[in-house]
Scaffold this active site. Structure first.
Site, PDB file in Angstrom:
ATOM      1  N   LYS A  30      16.925 -10.861 -45.543  1.00  0.00           N
ATOM      2  CA  LYS A  30      15.795 -11.064 -45.072  1.00  0.00           C
ATOM      3  C   LYS A  30      14.868  -9.864 -44.039  1.00  0.00           C
ATOM      4  O   LYS A  30      15.682  -9.294 -43.666  1.00  0.00           O
ATOM      5  CB  LYS A  30      16.002 -12.374 -43.931  1.00  0.00           C
ATOM      6  CG  LYS A  30      16.594 -12.178 -42.750  1.00  0.00           C
ATOM      7  CD  LYS A  30      15.665 -11.994 -41.706  1.00  0.00           C
ATOM      8  CE  LYS A  30      16.433 -11.624 -40.457  1.00  0.00           C
ATOM      9  NZ  LYS A  30      16.041 -10.352 -39.481  1.00  0.00           N
ATOM     10  N   ALA A 125      23.764 -13.179 -44.096  1.00  0.00           N
ATOM     11  CA  ALA A 125      23.676 -13.673 -45.241  1.00  0.00           C
ATOM     12  C   ALA A 125      24.960 -14.049 -45.913  1.00  0.00           C
ATOM     13  O   ALA A 125      25.207 -15.069 -46.691  1.00  0.00           O
ATOM     14  CB  ALA A 125      23.087 -12.572 -46.183  1.00  0.00           C
ATOM     15  N   ASP A 157      20.345 -16.714 -37.688  1.00  0.00           N
ATOM     16  CA  ASP A 157      19.683 -16.665 -38.877  1.00  0.00           C
ATOM     17  C   ASP A 157      20.360 -17.172 -40.249  1.00  0.00           C
ATOM     18  O   ASP A 157      19.681 -17.127 -41.288  1.00  0.00           O
ATOM     19  CB  ASP A 157      19.758 -14.972 -39.268  1.00  0.00           C
ATOM     20  CG  ASP A 157      18.950 -14.168 -38.111  1.00  0.00           C
ATOM     21  OD1 ASP A 157      18.044 -14.693 -37.712  1.00  0.00           O
ATOM     22  OD2 ASP A 157      18.905 -12.881 -38.352  1.00  0.00           O
TER      23      ASP A 157
HETATM   24  O1  C5P Z   1      22.749 -15.642 -33.549  1.00  0.00           O
HETATM   25  P1  C5P Z   1      23.082 -14.299 -33.679  1.00  0.00           P
HETATM   26  O2  C5P Z   1      24.919 -14.334 -33.746  1.00  0.00           O
HETATM   27  O3  C5P Z   1      22.809 -13.685 -35.091  1.00  0.00           O
HETATM   28  O4  C5P Z   1      22.671 -13.535 -32.272  1.00  0.00           O
HETATM   29  C1  C5P Z   1      23.232 -12.244 -32.153  1.00  0.00           C
HETATM   30  C2  C5P Z   1      22.722 -11.852 -30.799  1.00  0.00           C
HETATM   31  O5  C5P Z   1      21.230 -11.578 -30.787  1.00  0.00           O
HETATM   32  C3  C5P Z   1      22.959 -12.896 -29.743  1.00  0.00           C
HETATM   33  O6  C5P Z   1      24.128 -12.755 -29.322  1.00  0.00           O
HETATM   34  C4  C5P Z   1      22.213 -12.637 -28.469  1.00  0.00           C
HETATM   35  O7  C5P Z   1      22.408 -11.709 -27.819  1.00  0.00           O
HETATM   36  C5  C5P Z   1      20.781 -12.197 -29.476  1.00  0.00           C
HETATM   37  N1  C5P Z   1      19.632 -13.249 -30.038  1.00  0.00           N
HETATM   38  C6  C5P Z   1      18.835 -13.764 -28.772  1.00  0.00           C
HETATM   39  N2  C5P Z   1      17.794 -14.605 -29.325  1.00  0.00           N
HETATM   40  C7  C5P Z   1      18.015 -15.104 -30.392  1.00  0.00           C
HETATM   41  C8  C5P Z   1      18.837 -14.641 -31.642  1.00  0.00           C
HETATM   42  C9  C5P Z   1      19.714 -13.664 -31.078  1.00  0.00           C
HETATM   43  O8  C5P Z   1      18.833 -13.204 -27.690  1.00  0.00           O
HETATM   44  N3  C5P Z   1      17.067 -16.026 -30.643  1.00  0.00           N
END
Ligand code: C5P
Length: 315
Positions: A30, A125, A157
């Site tokens: 993406k 993904a 995501d």
């Molecule tokens: O949700 P995901 O595991 O992909 O997020 C990875 C990191 O990115 C989170 O631990 C956080 O530090 C940051 N993040 C964030 N705000 C979001 C998405 C991700 O701060 N909306």
């Protein structure tokens, strides 16, 4: 502009029998056409508004029956990516097993083309692919909404990668609703960097730099998608994580300049970077841009991709 989640694909909701042969699932990368980041919340995540766009750069996950849970891989990131219990694929399989009461047994093999830590949601993904593959392998008959709900517990995501296409993302990114774009194909060129960037570090740097969003609401961008005019879309792409990514990796300025110099309609950092993505007029223009960027040797690899494409699907 928006339609109910996943309603277009009724076949997905039918109960199925367990598969005997291997199940192959293809899942796209993406990019974010719009990413507006709000302040950090109490849980550490940032409230955001984004327009996700799935592009035709794919990983493939094959799931076979097994007596335990195993994961092997080939391609991008082999040797670098942990295949232990912290791997998002294995976490996704265990989450699906817990939800359905099925044994978390499968032999999984990942063929990876999406670069890791690149701002292209490659890890997310693969988790989406694992949910779709094991649901099929085990015949657990989850709807895509069910899978998206499990996906949301695993990463921001991942629900989008179950869905694909172009979609509005809110909350921390896990709340997705499809955007109707009229079937137009957009042509992109990706400049992939040598070394990845850590998403949490990029978000932290966004906060340290002031944490102010420079993007407005995505209405203009959504209107541009409906107009199907790349010149119009070019002026409306926005990413709040570009400033922190450039702060952490100043050499990306030269990559963006190289793409624009070569005639890209627009260039921006993809998600939390460091991949830079360029908008082309059409397929020929994308091929020309890619050749020009390659000749400048300003990045590790150059790829062309068309979007939008569907999310994780059984082949
Ligand atoms: O949700 P995901 O595991 O992909 O997020 C990875 C990191 O990115 C989170 O631990 C956080 O530090 C940051 N993040 C964030 N705000 C979001 C998405 C991700 O701060 N909306």
């Amino acid at each position: 502009m928006t339609e109910p989640l996943f309603s277009e694909d009724e076949e997905f909701d039918r109960p199925r029998l367990a598969a005997h042969g291997p199940v192959r699932v293809r899942v796209p990368a993406k990019i974010n056409l719009h990413l507006r980041v709000g302040p950090a919340r109490a849980d550490g995540f940032h409230e955001l508004t984004t327009v996700y766009h799935a592009i035709g750069l794919y990983d493939e996950l094959t799931a076979r029956r097994g007596d335990t849970l195993t994961l092997t891989m080939e391609g991008e990131g082999t040797g670098e990516l942990s295949l232990g219990e912290d791997n998002l694929i294995l976490r996704a399989v265990r989450a699906l097993a817990a939800e359905t009461g099925h044994d978390a047994h499968a032999r999984l093999h990942l063929k990876k083309q999406i670069p890791i830590a690149a701002g292209l949601a490659g890890g997310s993904a693969d988790a989406a692919a694992a949910l779709v593959a094991c649901d099929h392998l085990w015949g657990t008959g989850m709807s895509r909404d069910d899978l998206a709900a499990i996906a949301a517990t695993l990463g921001s995501d991942i629900p989008f990668l179950v869905l694909g296409g172009t979609a509005l993302g809110t909350g921390r990114g896990e709340l997705v609703s499809p955007v109707l774009t009229g079937g137009h194909a957009w042509h992109w060129v990706l400049a992939v960097a040598d070394e990845g960037l850590s998403t949490p570090v990029v978000y932290r740097t966004f906060d340290e730099l002031g944490g102010h969003s420079s993007a407005g609401p995505p209405d203009d961008l959504l209107a541009a998608l409906r107009q199907r005019d790349p010149e119009v879309l070019a002026g409306r792409l926005a990413n709040d994580l570009q400033a922190p990514a450039l702060h952490l990796r100043p050499e990306l300025h030269a990559v963006l300049d190289a793409g624009l110099d070569a005639g890209a309609l627009a260039g921006l950092v993809s998600g939390s970077g460091p991949t830079c993505v360029f908008l082309a007029e059409d397929a020929r223009h994308a091929a020309m841009l890619a050749a020009e960027l390659e000749s400048r040797k300003c990045c590790r690899a150059v790829k062309t991709a068309v979007g939008p494409v569907p999310g994780a699907r059984v082949l």
